[in-house]
Design an enzyme around this catalytic site. Structure first.
Site, PDB file in Angstrom:
ATOM      1  N   LYS A  55      27.320  75.196  13.110  1.00 26.74           N
ATOM      2  CA  LYS A  55      27.317  76.346  13.148  1.00 26.74           C
ATOM      3  C   LYS A  55      25.497  76.149  11.215  1.00 26.74           C
ATOM      4  O   LYS A  55      26.201  74.684  10.769  1.00 26.74           O
ATOM      5  CB  LYS A  55      27.981  76.682  11.686  1.00 26.74           C
ATOM      6  CG  LYS A  55      28.099  78.131  10.486  1.00 26.74           C
ATOM      7  CD  LYS A  55      28.458  78.437  10.385  1.00 26.74           C
ATOM      8  CE  LYS A  55      28.838  79.774  10.023  1.00 26.74           C
ATOM      9  NZ  LYS A  55      30.620  80.551   9.403  1.00 26.74           N
TER      10      LYS A  55
ATOM     11  N   VAL B 137      25.080  79.877  14.914  1.00 20.70           N
ATOM     12  CA  VAL B 137      26.389  79.272  15.455  1.00 20.70           C
ATOM     13  C   VAL B 137      25.492  79.297  17.533  1.00 20.70           C
ATOM     14  O   VAL B 137      25.275  80.271  17.634  1.00 20.70           O
ATOM     15  CB  VAL B 137      27.863  80.589  15.815  1.00 20.70           C
ATOM     16  CG1 VAL B 137      28.360  79.097  16.411  1.00 20.70           C
ATOM     17  CG2 VAL B 137      28.105  80.384  14.227  1.00 20.70           C
TER      18      VAL B 137
ATOM     19  N   ASP C 224      38.431  87.237   5.063  1.00 23.57           N
ATOM     20  CA  ASP C 224      37.591  87.773   6.181  1.00 23.57           C
ATOM     21  C   ASP C 224      38.243  88.027   7.273  1.00 23.57           C
ATOM     22  O   ASP C 224      37.852  87.603   8.396  1.00 23.57           O
ATOM     23  CB  ASP C 224      36.011  87.061   6.339  1.00 23.57           C
ATOM     24  CG  ASP C 224      35.532  88.055   6.893  1.00 23.57           C
ATOM     25  OD1 ASP C 224      35.530  89.620   6.956  1.00 23.57           O
ATOM     26  OD2 ASP C 224      34.050  87.558   7.365  1.00 23.57           O
TER      27      ASP C 224
ATOM     28  N   GLY D  58      25.526  85.411  11.823  1.00 26.72           N
ATOM     29  CA  GLY D  58      26.578  85.825  11.057  1.00 26.72           C
ATOM     30  C   GLY D  58      25.249  85.735   9.684  1.00 26.72           C
ATOM     31  O   GLY D  58      24.475  85.497   9.603  1.00 26.72           O
ATOM     32  N   GLY D  59      26.693  86.461   8.654  1.00 29.87           N
ATOM     33  CA  GLY D  59      25.640  86.407   7.729  1.00 29.87           C
ATOM     34  C   GLY D  59      25.364  85.080   6.640  1.00 29.87           C
ATOM     35  O   GLY D  59      24.542  84.871   5.886  1.00 29.87           O
TER      36      GLY D  59
ATOM     37  N   GLY E 223      25.109  83.053  17.623  1.00 32.70           N
ATOM     38  CA  GLY E 223      25.587  84.679  17.361  1.00 32.70           C
ATOM     39  C   GLY E 223      24.867  83.604  15.904  1.00 32.70           C
ATOM     40  O   GLY E 223      25.133  82.638  15.668  1.00 32.70           O
TER      41      GLY E 223
END
Length: 163
Positions: free
Chosen positions: A42, A27, A138, A22-23, A20
């Protein structure tokens, strides 16, 4: 991205899958040449951004302060070299196989008792983080993974915005 399956990072971590983006970073599922085990790696987005670099370093420091079976462990990181802009920053954490809480809730009817048991345990984990001076900032069902798709085996991930 520029990272591909089969690519080896630092002569040690082989990318097996892209999990994935993300901002904060991308990952990957990686295999460790040393232990032959699978981990999550990451990789920081926008490597030239000084603020993001120091934020990743803080994240790693924060995670390393915490020890709880509902939080991820970081097994390796080069983020302490965040001031060296030639260094591509990343960290490696345990790989968790399982649905997110969001996916789980879409597919299962959760009883009130199960939901309450989950919340009680979840709040205890947050309280533990807060006693260590760390706020997550978050929290969402997407950032909670369920090992073996079991509610009581939840793991809170992505402490990116922790203070």
């Amino acid at each position: 991205g520029h990272m591909k399956i089969g690519q080896i990072i630092d002569g040690r971590w082989t990318i097996e899958d892209i999990k994935g983006r993300g901002g904060q970073g991308e990952v990957f599922k990686v295999r460790d040449a040393v232990s032959n085990k699978v981990f999550a790696l990451k990789f920081l987005n926008k490597q030239g951004d000084v603020e993001r670099r120091s934020r990743m370093y803080r994240e790693v420091c924060n995670v390393n302060l915490l020890s709880n079976n509902h939080l991820i462990n970081i097994v390796y990181s080069n983020a302490e070299r965040y001031k060296d802009l030639t260094e591509k920053l990343y960290y490696v954490s345990e790989y968790i196989e399982g649905k997110t809480l969001e996916e789980y809730i879409e597919e299962n009817n959760v009883t009130l008792l199960d939901a309450l048991a989950f919340y009680k345990e979840f709040l205890a984990v947050l309280e533990y983080c807060h006693t260590k001076g760390i706020l997550h900032r978050d929290i969402k069902p997407d950032n909670i993974l369920l090992i073996d798709d079991e509610l009581d085996k939840f793991v809170l991930i992505d402490l990116v915005l922790s203070l």
